[in-house]
Design a protein around this motif. Structure first.
Motif, PDB file in Angstrom:
ATOM      1  N   ILE A 218      -8.823  14.358 -60.145  1.00 24.57           N
ATOM      2  CA  ILE A 218      -8.787  13.809 -59.012  1.00 24.57           C
ATOM      3  C   ILE A 218      -8.941  14.814 -57.976  1.00 24.57           C
ATOM      4  O   ILE A 218      -9.443  14.652 -56.824  1.00 24.57           O
ATOM      5  CB  ILE A 218      -7.291  12.995 -58.661  1.00 24.57           C
ATOM      6  N   GLU A 219      -7.703  15.792 -57.882  1.00 24.52           N
ATOM      7  CA  GLU A 219      -7.724  16.931 -56.958  1.00 24.52           C
ATOM      8  C   GLU A 219      -9.303  17.552 -56.769  1.00 24.52           C
ATOM      9  O   GLU A 219      -9.560  17.840 -55.632  1.00 24.52           O
ATOM     10  CB  GLU A 219      -6.810  17.888 -57.217  1.00 24.52           C
ATOM     11  N   GLU A 220      -9.926  17.939 -57.926  1.00 25.14           N
ATOM     12  CA  GLU A 220     -11.079  18.659 -57.841  1.00 25.14           C
ATOM     13  C   GLU A 220     -12.135  17.774 -57.170  1.00 25.14           C
ATOM     14  O   GLU A 220     -13.022  18.316 -56.521  1.00 25.14           O
ATOM     15  CB  GLU A 220     -11.350  19.068 -59.385  1.00 25.14           C
ATOM     16  N   MET A 221     -12.087  16.421 -57.762  1.00 28.62           N
ATOM     17  CA  MET A 221     -13.217  15.643 -56.936  1.00 28.62           C
ATOM     18  C   MET A 221     -12.924  15.202 -55.426  1.00 28.62           C
ATOM     19  O   MET A 221     -13.960  15.409 -54.620  1.00 28.62           O
ATOM     20  CB  MET A 221     -13.223  14.469 -57.791  1.00 28.62           C
ATOM     21  N   ARG A 227     -12.896  14.854 -49.203  1.00 27.75           N
ATOM     22  CA  ARG A 227     -12.060  13.775 -49.044  1.00 27.75           C
ATOM     23  C   ARG A 227     -10.606  13.996 -49.465  1.00 27.75           C
ATOM     24  O   ARG A 227     -10.463  13.485 -50.775  1.00 27.75           O
ATOM     25  CB  ARG A 227     -12.432  12.464 -49.378  1.00 27.75           C
ATOM     26  N   PRO A 228      -9.568  14.726 -48.826  1.00 25.92           N
ATOM     27  CA  PRO A 228      -8.564  15.282 -49.519  1.00 25.92           C
ATOM     28  C   PRO A 228      -7.522  14.135 -49.830  1.00 25.92           C
ATOM     29  O   PRO A 228      -6.771  14.520 -50.740  1.00 25.92           O
ATOM     30  CB  PRO A 228      -7.872  16.215 -48.483  1.00 25.92           C
ATOM     31  N   HIS A 229      -7.594  13.041 -49.618  1.00 21.89           N
ATOM     32  CA  HIS A 229      -6.402  11.965 -49.648  1.00 21.89           C
ATOM     33  C   HIS A 229      -7.260  10.683 -50.441  1.00 21.89           C
ATOM     34  O   HIS A 229      -6.421   9.541 -50.502  1.00 21.89           O
ATOM     35  CB  HIS A 229      -5.858  11.392 -48.348  1.00 21.89           C
ATOM     36  N   SER A 231      -8.476   7.907 -52.870  1.00 18.70           N
ATOM     37  CA  SER A 231      -8.232   7.409 -54.410  1.00 18.70           C
ATOM     38  C   SER A 231      -9.594   7.588 -55.226  1.00 18.70           C
ATOM     39  O   SER A 231     -10.692   7.832 -54.790  1.00 18.70           O
ATOM     40  CB  SER A 231      -7.825   5.944 -54.252  1.00 18.70           C
ATOM     41  N   LEU A 232      -9.555   7.531 -56.477  1.00 15.24           N
ATOM     42  CA  LEU A 232     -10.449   7.237 -57.525  1.00 15.24           C
ATOM     43  C   LEU A 232     -11.209   6.179 -56.972  1.00 15.24           C
ATOM     44  O   LEU A 232     -12.521   6.361 -57.081  1.00 15.24           O
ATOM     45  CB  LEU A 232      -9.998   6.948 -58.918  1.00 15.24           C
ATOM     46  N   HIS A 233     -10.825   5.086 -56.552  1.00 16.55           N
ATOM     47  CA  HIS A 233     -11.751   3.970 -56.082  1.00 16.55           C
ATOM     48  C   HIS A 233     -12.630   4.581 -55.025  1.00 16.55           C
ATOM     49  O   HIS A 233     -13.909   4.140 -54.809  1.00 16.55           O
ATOM     50  CB  HIS A 233     -10.825   2.793 -55.750  1.00 16.55           C
ATOM     51  N   GLU A 234     -11.933   5.100 -54.080  1.00 11.10           N
ATOM     52  CA  GLU A 234     -12.567   5.525 -52.790  1.00 11.10           C
ATOM     53  C   GLU A 234     -13.655   6.704 -52.980  1.00 11.10           C
ATOM     54  O   GLU A 234     -14.752   6.672 -52.438  1.00 11.10           O
ATOM     55  CB  GLU A 234     -11.440   6.026 -51.628  1.00 11.10           C
ATOM     56  N   LEU A 235     -13.262   7.493 -53.889  1.00  9.94           N
ATOM     57  CA  LEU A 235     -14.342   8.468 -54.410  1.00  9.94           C
ATOM     58  C   LEU A 235     -15.494   7.923 -55.000  1.00  9.94           C
ATOM     59  O   LEU A 235     -16.492   8.227 -54.892  1.00  9.94           O
ATOM     60  CB  LEU A 235     -13.683   9.481 -55.301  1.00  9.94           C
ATOM     61  N   PHE A 236     -15.247   6.733 -55.852  1.00  6.85           N
ATOM     62  CA  PHE A 236     -16.274   6.023 -56.442  1.00  6.85           C
ATOM     63  C   PHE A 236     -17.102   5.399 -55.651  1.00  6.85           C
ATOM     64  O   PHE A 236     -18.404   5.586 -55.561  1.00  6.85           O
ATOM     65  CB  PHE A 236     -15.629   5.032 -57.364  1.00  6.85           C
ATOM     66  N   ILE A 237     -16.681   4.740 -54.429  1.00  3.30           N
ATOM     67  CA  ILE A 237     -17.433   4.241 -53.623  1.00  3.30           C
ATOM     68  C   ILE A 237     -18.375   5.137 -52.715  1.00  3.30           C
ATOM     69  O   ILE A 237     -19.266   4.775 -52.402  1.00  3.30           O
ATOM     70  CB  ILE A 237     -16.607   3.249 -52.590  1.00  3.30           C
ATOM     71  N   SER A 238     -17.574   6.182 -52.478  1.00  2.00           N
ATOM     72  CA  SER A 238     -18.232   7.377 -51.744  1.00  2.00           C
ATOM     73  C   SER A 238     -19.646   7.831 -52.454  1.00  2.00           C
ATOM     74  O   SER A 238     -20.594   8.352 -51.852  1.00  2.00           O
ATOM     75  CB  SER A 238     -17.539   8.488 -51.109  1.00  2.00           C
ATOM     76  N   VAL A 239     -19.731   7.901 -53.647  1.00  2.00           N
ATOM     77  CA  VAL A 239     -20.544   8.395 -54.709  1.00  2.00           C
ATOM     78  C   VAL A 239     -21.813   7.231 -54.432  1.00  2.00           C
ATOM     79  O   VAL A 239     -23.144   7.368 -54.516  1.00  2.00           O
ATOM     80  CB  VAL A 239     -20.258   8.649 -55.934  1.00  2.00           C
ATOM     81  N   VAL A 240     -21.317   6.062 -54.759  1.00  2.00           N
ATOM     82  CA  VAL A 240     -22.338   4.920 -54.802  1.00  2.00           C
ATOM     83  C   VAL A 240     -23.076   4.827 -53.612  1.00  2.00           C
ATOM     84  O   VAL A 240     -24.318   4.360 -53.707  1.00  2.00           O
ATOM     85  CB  VAL A 240     -21.696   3.619 -55.348  1.00  2.00           C
ATOM     86  N   LYS A 241     -22.282   4.930 -52.543  1.00  2.00           N
ATOM     87  CA  LYS A 241     -22.889   4.704 -51.118  1.00  2.00           C
ATOM     88  C   LYS A 241     -23.437   6.244 -50.599  1.00  2.00           C
ATOM     89  O   LYS A 241     -24.275   5.991 -49.635  1.00  2.00           O
ATOM     90  CB  LYS A 241     -22.110   4.275 -50.070  1.00  2.00           C
ATOM     91  N   GLY A 242     -23.605   7.106 -51.372  1.00  2.00           N
ATOM     92  CA  GLY A 242     -24.107   8.551 -51.007  1.00  2.00           C
ATOM     93  C   GLY A 242     -23.386   9.056 -49.714  1.00  2.00           C
ATOM     94  O   GLY A 242     -24.015   9.747 -49.145  1.00  2.00           O
ATOM     95  N   ASP A 243     -22.149   8.641 -49.670  1.00  2.00           N
ATOM     96  CA  ASP A 243     -21.302   9.252 -48.575  1.00  2.00           C
ATOM     97  C   ASP A 243     -20.470  10.487 -48.669  1.00  2.00           C
ATOM     98  O   ASP A 243     -20.351  11.357 -47.973  1.00  2.00           O
ATOM     99  CB  ASP A 243     -20.176   8.298 -48.166  1.00  2.00           C
ATOM    100  N   HIS A 244     -20.481  10.964 -50.104  1.00  2.00           N
ATOM    101  CA  HIS A 244     -19.966  12.156 -50.491  1.00  2.00           C
ATOM    102  C   HIS A 244     -20.973  13.453 -50.166  1.00  2.00           C
ATOM    103  O   HIS A 244     -22.029  13.232 -50.102  1.00  2.00           O
ATOM    104  CB  HIS A 244     -19.422  12.168 -51.850  1.00  2.00           C
ATOM    105  N   ARG A 245     -20.265  14.383 -49.756  1.00  2.00           N
ATOM    106  CA  ARG A 245     -21.007  15.897 -49.341  1.00  2.00           C
ATOM    107  C   ARG A 245     -21.205  16.637 -50.600  1.00  2.00           C
ATOM    108  O   ARG A 245     -20.289  16.894 -51.428  1.00  2.00           O
ATOM    109  CB  ARG A 245     -20.686  16.340 -48.127  1.00  2.00           C
TER     110      ARG A 245
END
Length: 245
Positions: A218-221, A227-229, A231-245
């Motif tokens: 989780i910390e590495e992702m 996105r330092p704080h 959750s796994l759900h929020e990281l997943f949504i950011s990937v699906v929506k293309g929001d992660h950098r």
């Protein structure tokens, strides 16, 4: 000593690969969560590991050996729970267990001890002599679970195992997975239940459109997504929506 997936590209058609240059590993005694949308390539990845599909390029090894090098040894080290139950309609539940025990060379003593315990654990004792085509979807899924945990393979490939299970069976399966991990089994599990994934998994591989978008703890992702704080759900949504950098 690990399950290693290196630069795997593949799918059902050589002209239209589903997964692209996937690289990750599963070590003994850890659970890796394979997460992604439907159609992202999770089941395709698992089928390549199992040898049900041939990769277009790349390599898959278990403890340094490939399926083509040592097919019997390779297959004997893997237990598999498929997303869709696979069974022989002419065999009873008990006969499925007997067939599995025979295939993995279990002694009668070990077979009977484990089988009786699993039947009781998953409340399937009354169904031991029933034919699986009369079972509900959840009961059919339990056949796959019972057969897999009857063995003690070094690695488990588990594809959406909680679908159709009742709450008690979900808890029992989660407990068995945790127990196997503690005994040194390496587990690769695909699930859409992210809360369960957070409880069970040590690391994650998040696949989107056949590519690894994020991977690691989780910390590495969080670091990868900046996105330092999250959750796994929020990281997943950011990937699906293309929001992660």
């Amino acid at each position: 000593m690990l399950l290693s997936i290196q630069n795997i590209t593949g799918g059902y058609s050589r002209t239209s690969p589903v997964i692209h240059n996937l690289t990750f590993e599963v070590k003994p005694g850890e659970t890796v969560g394979l997460i992604g949308l439907n159609g992202a390539g999770k089941s395709t990845t698992m089928k390549h590991i199992l040898g049900l599909l041939n990769a277009h390029s790349g390599s898959i090894t278990i403890d340094g050996s490939t399926l083509s090098d040592q097919p019997e040894d390779f297959r004997s080290k893997i237990g598999y729970i498929p997303e869709m139950p696979l069974f022989y309609p002419e065999l009873t539940l008990w006969e499925h267990l007997e067939l599995t025990a025979s295939a993995y060379g279990l002694s009668d003593e070990i077979f009977h001890k484990r089988a009786e315990q699993l039947l009781k654990q998953f409340q399937m004792e009354r169904a031991r002599n029933w034919f699986p085509d009369t079972f509900s979807k959840g009961m059919q899924q339990k056949i796959m679970i019972l057969c897999t945990f009857l063995t003690e393979c070094k690695y488990l490939i588990v594809d959406e195992p909680f679908v159709g299970l009742d709450p008690i069976a979900i808890d029992e399966l989660a407990m068995l997975l945790q127990q196997r991990k503690e005994k040194g089994t390496g587990i690769l599990i695909s699930t859409h239940i992210l809360d369960m994934a957070e409880k069970l998994c040590d690391r994650y591989v998040c696949i989107h459109q056949g590519n690894i978008a994020l991977s690691g703890t989780i910390e590495e992702m969080r670091s990868q997504a900046e996105r330092p704080h999250a959750s796994l759900h929020e990281l997943f949504i950011s990937v699906v929506k293309g929001d992660h950098r």
